[in-house]
Design an enzyme around this catalytic site. Sequence first.
Site, PDB file in Angstrom:
ATOM      1  N   GLU A 162      47.703  68.303  -9.467  1.00 31.01           N
ATOM      2  CA  GLU A 162      46.991  67.255 -10.212  1.00 31.01           C
ATOM      3  C   GLU A 162      45.571  67.684 -10.599  1.00 31.01           C
ATOM      4  O   GLU A 162      45.023  67.215 -11.585  1.00 31.01           O
ATOM      5  CB  GLU A 162      46.908  65.975  -9.370  1.00 31.01           C
ATOM      6  CG  GLU A 162      46.166  66.196  -8.064  1.00 31.01           C
ATOM      7  CD  GLU A 162      46.104  64.994  -7.151  1.00 31.01           C
ATOM      8  OE1 GLU A 162      46.463  63.892  -7.572  1.00 31.01           O
ATOM      9  OE2 GLU A 162      45.687  65.196  -6.001  1.00 31.01           O
ATOM     10  N   VAL A 217      54.986  59.694  -3.219  1.00 30.75           N
ATOM     11  CA  VAL A 217      56.266  60.033  -2.567  1.00 30.75           C
ATOM     12  C   VAL A 217      56.033  61.206  -1.604  1.00 30.75           C
ATOM     13  O   VAL A 217      56.642  61.294  -0.538  1.00 30.75           O
ATOM     14  CB  VAL A 217      57.316  60.423  -3.639  1.00 30.75           C
ATOM     15  CG1 VAL A 217      58.538  61.059  -3.018  1.00 30.75           C
ATOM     16  CG2 VAL A 217      57.713  59.198  -4.445  1.00 30.75           C
ATOM     17  N   GLY A 229      43.459  59.630   2.986  1.00 30.74           N
ATOM     18  CA  GLY A 229      44.841  59.447   2.538  1.00 30.74           C
ATOM     19  C   GLY A 229      45.782  59.661   3.711  1.00 30.74           C
ATOM     20  O   GLY A 229      45.597  60.587   4.487  1.00 30.74           O
ATOM     21  N   ARG A 243      53.561  61.700   0.224  1.00 28.05           N
ATOM     22  CA  ARG A 243      52.810  61.318   1.416  1.00 28.05           C
ATOM     23  C   ARG A 243      53.570  60.346   2.311  1.00 28.05           C
ATOM     24  O   ARG A 243      53.154  60.084   3.433  1.00 28.05           O
ATOM     25  CB  ARG A 243      51.485  60.659   1.001  1.00 28.05           C
ATOM     26  CG  ARG A 243      50.487  61.614   0.432  1.00 28.05           C
ATOM     27  CD  ARG A 243      49.067  61.302   0.809  1.00 28.05           C
ATOM     28  NE  ARG A 243      48.685  59.934   0.801  1.00 28.05           N
ATOM     29  CZ  ARG A 243      47.673  59.422   0.086  1.00 28.05           C
ATOM     30  NH1 ARG A 243      46.983  60.213  -0.716  1.00 28.05           N
ATOM     31  NH2 ARG A 243      47.363  58.162   0.185  1.00 28.05           N
ATOM     32  N   ARG A 292      65.309  71.348 -21.824  1.00 28.62           N
ATOM     33  CA  ARG A 292      63.965  70.777 -21.854  1.00 28.62           C
ATOM     34  C   ARG A 292      63.019  71.568 -20.955  1.00 28.62           C
ATOM     35  O   ARG A 292      63.454  72.193 -19.988  1.00 28.62           O
ATOM     36  CB  ARG A 292      63.978  69.366 -21.263  1.00 28.62           C
ATOM     37  CG  ARG A 292      64.460  68.293 -22.155  1.00 28.62           C
ATOM     38  CD  ARG A 292      64.518  66.995 -21.354  1.00 28.62           C
ATOM     39  NE  ARG A 292      64.967  65.911 -22.206  1.00 28.62           N
ATOM     40  CZ  ARG A 292      65.640  64.860 -21.767  1.00 28.62           C
ATOM     41  NH1 ARG A 292      65.937  64.753 -20.480  1.00 28.62           N
ATOM     42  NH2 ARG A 292      66.010  63.915 -22.601  1.00 28.62           N
ATOM     43  N   ILE A 307      47.931  66.417   3.453  1.00 29.24           N
ATOM     44  CA  ILE A 307      49.060  67.097   2.816  1.00 29.24           C
ATOM     45  C   ILE A 307      48.554  68.266   1.976  1.00 29.24           C
ATOM     46  O   ILE A 307      49.295  69.183   1.682  1.00 29.24           O
ATOM     47  CB  ILE A 307      49.915  66.151   1.944  1.00 29.24           C
ATOM     48  CG1 ILE A 307      49.132  65.591   0.763  1.00 29.24           C
ATOM     49  CG2 ILE A 307      50.541  65.052   2.768  1.00 29.24           C
ATOM     50  CD1 ILE A 307      50.013  64.999  -0.320  1.00 29.24           C
ATOM     51  N   ASP A 308      47.268  68.227   1.579  1.00 33.20           N
ATOM     52  CA  ASP A 308      46.732  69.266   0.685  1.00 33.20           C
ATOM     53  C   ASP A 308      46.555  70.621   1.372  1.00 33.20           C
ATOM     54  O   ASP A 308      46.415  71.636   0.701  1.00 33.20           O
ATOM     55  CB  ASP A 308      45.379  68.831   0.122  1.00 33.20           C
ATOM     56  CG  ASP A 308      45.486  67.673  -0.863  1.00 33.20           C
ATOM     57  OD1 ASP A 308      46.620  67.203  -1.089  1.00 33.20           O
ATOM     58  OD2 ASP A 308      44.454  67.244  -1.397  1.00 33.20           O
TER      59      ASP A 308
END
Length: 341
Positions: free
Chosen positions: A221, A272, A10, A274, A162, A126-127
């Site tokens: 996620e 977004v 990625g 990444r 909300r 990014i992780d």
Amino acid sequence: MRVGVLTGGGDCPGLNAVIRGIVRKGVPEYGFSFVGFRDGWRGPLEAVTMPLDIPAVRGLLPRGGTMLGSSRTNPFAIEGGVEKIKHNLQNLGVDALIAIGGEDTLGVATKLHELGVNVVGVPKTIDNDLSGTDYTFGFDTAVNIATEAIDRLHTTAESHHRVLIVEVMGRHAGWIALHSGMAGGANIILIPEIPFDIDQVCQYVEARFRLHYAPIIVVSEGAKPKQGDEVLHSEGTDAFGHVRLGGVGTYLAQEIEARTGKEARATVLGHVQRGGTPTARDRWLATRFGLHAIDAVAAGRWGTMAALRGADVVTVPLAEATKELKVVDPALYAEAEVFFG
Ligand code: F6P
């Protein structure tokens, strides 16, 4: 020496800054020439190349993505893949490879090094889940994007009373959720390392409403409920066996609405996180990784990877970076729990 450079897996902000650092030092200081391999391991596998010299890297520093392209090609999943790579490198007169990637790309680099290919690695994702380095570039940009999103969601959540859920990336590790959740003042943070109890989540939600605030939940996620599995976007796996995740935010929204009667909506940040320009910190880290990677090539430190240790960039064995994922320590997660509910 002729050096090949590739970016795999990625993409993430800062890849171009690494490439620029490598070339800007490698040409004048070591007299090296470069060849760009397209689309990760597909480049050396199929001999797909592009020119890589100083004019080619001009203006790259602030640009997201990767000028070389990327893919999740796995040469070890392709019959004769390794032999093809060795053959192509020899044909193209490439003496060494710099592989810029995460667990999968660097896993391939580790194995190729063991099979005699001259490889140096640069950690990206990014992780932030690679061992051997304190941080990977791309992570800071993703955290900043997620934090800005959380800041924005607070005000609209309050206006509409909300529950707003932000689903961020993080397949196996909750670093983005933890850092952005803490920076953005989330009321609940859910990460893959610690399965969540949906009843407990609902209790936090109700507690937050009793204080006349609206809850913001940040979820990786890859987070999963105690009773069940991670939520999959679709069946099937990529060349490295990874399933496609996505949907835990929507799952949470449905469960929370059903159990508390409060309106709940999910925002999925997705790619977004990444895309686009890297933060100053990621540009700085990526540039330094590039400079140190080319030093490692010049010194013949094959099978190593540039890594951040404190404020220093050092080289560590690739095998150290790829043997296990760096996941969130429960003690760190416990720090954030103070703000839950
Ligand atoms: O590994 C980085 C990452 O961004 C993960 O957080 C995410 O699960 C995955 O890549 C998504 O990959 P793709 O863009 O190929 O769907």
